[in-house]
Design a protein around this motif. Structure first.
Motif, PDB file in Angstrom:
ATOM      1  N   ASP A 137       0.844  -1.189   0.000  1.00  0.00           N
ATOM      2  CA  ASP A 137       0.000   0.000   0.000  1.00  0.00           C
ATOM      3  C   ASP A 137       0.886   1.247   0.000  1.00  0.00           C
ATOM      4  O   ASP A 137       2.117   1.167  -0.036  1.00  0.00           O
ATOM      5  CB  ASP A 137      -0.908  -0.013   1.236  1.00  0.00           C
ATOM      6  N   GLU A 138       0.254   2.399   0.064  1.00  0.00           N
ATOM      7  CA  GLU A 138       0.997   3.663   0.148  1.00  0.00           C
ATOM      8  C   GLU A 138       1.896   3.664   1.389  1.00  0.00           C
ATOM      9  O   GLU A 138       1.563   3.043   2.411  1.00  0.00           O
ATOM     10  CB  GLU A 138       0.023   4.841   0.219  1.00  0.00           C
ATOM     11  N   GLU A 139       3.000   4.370   1.288  1.00  0.00           N
ATOM     12  CA  GLU A 139       3.955   4.510   2.406  1.00  0.00           C
ATOM     13  C   GLU A 139       4.540   3.151   2.828  1.00  0.00           C
ATOM     14  O   GLU A 139       4.995   2.983   3.957  1.00  0.00           O
ATOM     15  CB  GLU A 139       3.294   5.191   3.612  1.00  0.00           C
ATOM     16  N   PHE A 140       4.503   2.178   1.920  1.00  0.00           N
ATOM     17  CA  PHE A 140       5.056   0.825   2.138  1.00  0.00           C
ATOM     18  C   PHE A 140       4.299   0.032   3.199  1.00  0.00           C
ATOM     19  O   PHE A 140       4.792  -0.986   3.689  1.00  0.00           O
ATOM     20  CB  PHE A 140       6.549   0.891   2.508  1.00  0.00           C
ATOM     21  N   ARG A 292      12.373  17.431  10.430  1.00  0.00           N
ATOM     22  CA  ARG A 292      12.600  18.869  10.611  1.00  0.00           C
ATOM     23  C   ARG A 292      13.395  19.461   9.459  1.00  0.00           C
ATOM     24  O   ARG A 292      13.163  20.606   9.031  1.00  0.00           O
ATOM     25  CB  ARG A 292      13.327  19.112  11.924  1.00  0.00           C
ATOM     26  N   LEU A 293      14.315  18.664   8.916  1.00  0.00           N
ATOM     27  CA  LEU A 293      15.157  19.121   7.816  1.00  0.00           C
ATOM     28  C   LEU A 293      14.431  19.115   6.470  1.00  0.00           C
ATOM     29  O   LEU A 293      14.965  19.606   5.475  1.00  0.00           O
ATOM     30  CB  LEU A 293      16.412  18.256   7.713  1.00  0.00           C
ATOM     31  N   GLY A 294      13.228  18.532   6.442  1.00  0.00           N
ATOM     32  CA  GLY A 294      12.456  18.511   5.208  1.00  0.00           C
ATOM     33  C   GLY A 294      12.497  17.200   4.461  1.00  0.00           C
ATOM     34  O   GLY A 294      11.905  17.080   3.381  1.00  0.00           O
ATOM     35  N   PHE A 295      13.190  16.202   4.998  1.00  0.00           N
ATOM     36  CA  PHE A 295      13.161  14.868   4.408  1.00  0.00           C
ATOM     37  C   PHE A 295      11.855  14.171   4.803  1.00  0.00           C
ATOM     38  O   PHE A 295      11.082  14.686   5.612  1.00  0.00           O
ATOM     39  CB  PHE A 295      14.357  14.039   4.883  1.00  0.00           C
ATOM     40  N   HIS A 296      11.644  12.982   4.255  1.00  0.00           N
ATOM     41  CA  HIS A 296      10.428  12.229   4.567  1.00  0.00           C
ATOM     42  C   HIS A 296      10.814  10.875   5.172  1.00  0.00           C
ATOM     43  O   HIS A 296      10.974   9.891   4.446  1.00  0.00           O
ATOM     44  CB  HIS A 296       9.572  12.010   3.319  1.00  0.00           C
ATOM     45  N   PRO A 297      10.970  10.816   6.501  1.00  0.00           N
ATOM     46  CA  PRO A 297      11.256   9.521   7.120  1.00  0.00           C
ATOM     47  C   PRO A 297      10.007   8.658   7.159  1.00  0.00           C
ATOM     48  O   PRO A 297       8.925   9.133   7.535  1.00  0.00           O
ATOM     49  CB  PRO A 297      11.717   9.903   8.527  1.00  0.00           C
ATOM     50  N   TYR A 298      10.139   7.412   6.760  1.00  0.00           N
ATOM     51  CA  TYR A 298       9.007   6.488   6.794  1.00  0.00           C
ATOM     52  C   TYR A 298       8.878   5.861   8.179  1.00  0.00           C
ATOM     53  O   TYR A 298       9.851   5.770   8.935  1.00  0.00           O
ATOM     54  CB  TYR A 298       9.172   5.406   5.720  1.00  0.00           C
ATOM     55  N   ARG A 299       7.678   5.421   8.492  1.00  0.00           N
ATOM     56  CA  ARG A 299       7.411   4.807   9.789  1.00  0.00           C
ATOM     57  C   ARG A 299       8.324   3.600   9.982  1.00  0.00           C
ATOM     58  O   ARG A 299       8.421   2.746   9.100  1.00  0.00           O
ATOM     59  CB  ARG A 299       5.940   4.398   9.846  1.00  0.00           C
ATOM     60  N   SER A 300       8.965   3.510  11.142  1.00  0.00           N
ATOM     61  CA  SER A 300       9.920   2.426  11.373  1.00  0.00           C
ATOM     62  C   SER A 300       9.721   1.783  12.733  1.00  0.00           C
ATOM     63  O   SER A 300       9.575   2.467  13.747  1.00  0.00           O
ATOM     64  CB  SER A 300      11.360   2.956  11.272  1.00  0.00           C
TER      65      SER A 300
END
Length: 362
Positions: A137-140, A292-300
């Motif tokens: 699904d979306e966002e893995f 905060r830096l503008g990256f997109h960390p995925y749920r881990s």
């Protein structure tokens, strides 16, 4: 000199590439999801003493059934497990290989949900098992409906569920695992290599074993136990599944030294796992700072973070490597993956990655 193409290699192996990750000697290595914390000194001394005692008997073969180790693993996992439900091998990859040797093979299929651990398809290929990559699904994420739809479409002989998923870190709900175990006719393997890093209270698929005789839960000592160099993986399953693995394992596959080392680590499991909370904290710190830096960390739910928003992953990878920081390119567009290390290692990574932040000009 003869090349691989000149050899009579199996046709289905031609053009394949072996598993591999860059092996560089750098000050900050955060690329293969190792536990970067050293083994506690007291535990190390006990392990060394146990290995030394085992050396005296190396003229004899080891316990082929690694009985004491299986008892210790059952005690560690709990859930009412007994020796007959445990199996171990040289890393969880060999555990998975045993499963594919026993239940896969030519004319059979194994299904996973891509992107997922790259060794699954390689192990399938090595055993002549056809590999099927079903979508997420979306966002893995992986919902019960999406998972069951793939099971019904492909009717695989084996299903491999990575919980939490590697390389994305995505947690997998017990609801999804139960739905797959109920829907699949074959063997369902839940790879819980990173389970100890999940949020406290996260249930394990071990809870489902009593009602699902074709369910297998695989674990490793490489990650939370900081035992990657010892190569110890294991699984819990119905005793009949364990019996099947005896048909394909090599005789005396688990050395006396490996058994001794693993028993030493398990005897101090509380101390060995004492670093897990700190690692989980560094994972959360990485996710918060990358966001905060503008990256997109995925749920881990693991000891690493996959993050998107990287314009040129290879350029960033090389720039960090030049600063002595090794992370991982995994082939997903605009993403990189980083292991949660010690506080010092995490700080070094975050300071370095800030130069490439989407928000750096804001």
């Amino acid at each position: 000199m003869t090349s691989l193409d000149d050899l009579p290699i199996r046709d289905d192996l031609r053009g394949k590439s072996p598993y591999g990750a860059p092996q560089e000697v750098v000050p900050v290595a955060l690329n293969v999801n190792e536990n970067t914390h050293p083994i506690p000194e007291a535990v190390a001394h006990d392990i060394v003493a146990r290995i030394a005692a085992a050396v005296i008997g190396l003229n004899r073969y080891p316990d082929r059934e690694f009985t004491e180790l299986r008892d210790a693993l059952a005690a560690y996992l709990g859930h009412g497990l007994v020796r007959e439900q445990l199996w171990a091998a040289n890393g969880s990859n060999e555990v998975l290989q045993h499963l594919l040797q026993a239940f896969g093979g030519p004319g059979r299929t194994a299904l996973g949900f891509a992107p997922t651990y790259s060794m699954y398809s390689l192990l399938a290929s090595g055993t002549g098992t056809a590999w099927i990559a079903a979508p997420r699904d979306e966002e893995f994420e992986l919902s019960p409906d999406t998972a069951v739809r793939a099971i019904r479409e492909h009717d695989p002989d084996l299903v491999l569920l990575c919980a939490p998923n590697n390389p994305t870190g995505t947690p997998l709900s017990l609801e999804t695992i139960r739905a797959v175990a109920d829907a699949a006719h074959g063997i369902v393997i839940v790879d819980e290599a990173y389970h100890e890093f999940a949020d406290p209270g996260t249930p394990s698929a071990l809870e489902l074993l009593p009602d699902h005789p074709r369910l297998v839960v695989s674990r490793t000592m490489s990650k939370a136990f900081a035992f990657a160099g010892a190569r110890v993986g294991y699984l819990a399953a119905d005793p009949a599944v364990v019996d099947a693995l005896r048909l394909v394992r090599l005789p005396y596959h688990l050395s006396a030294l490996t058994q001794a080392a693993a028993l030493g680590a398990l005897a101090h499991s509380d101390l060995m796992l004492g670093m897990v909370d700190e690692i989980r904290g560094q994972r959360e710190r990485i996710s918060a700072e990358l966001s905060r830096l503008g990256f997109h960390p995925y749920r881990s739910g693991s000891n690493f973070v996959l993050f998107g928003g990287v314009d040129d992953p290879h350029a960033v990878f090389e720039a960090l490597l030049a600063r002595g920081i090794l992370i991982r390119e995994i082939g997903l567009p605009n993403t990189l993956r980083v292991t949660a290390g010690t506080e010092i290692e995490t700080t070094a990574f975050l300071e370095a990655i800030a130069a490439f932040a989407p928000n750096r000009h804001g």
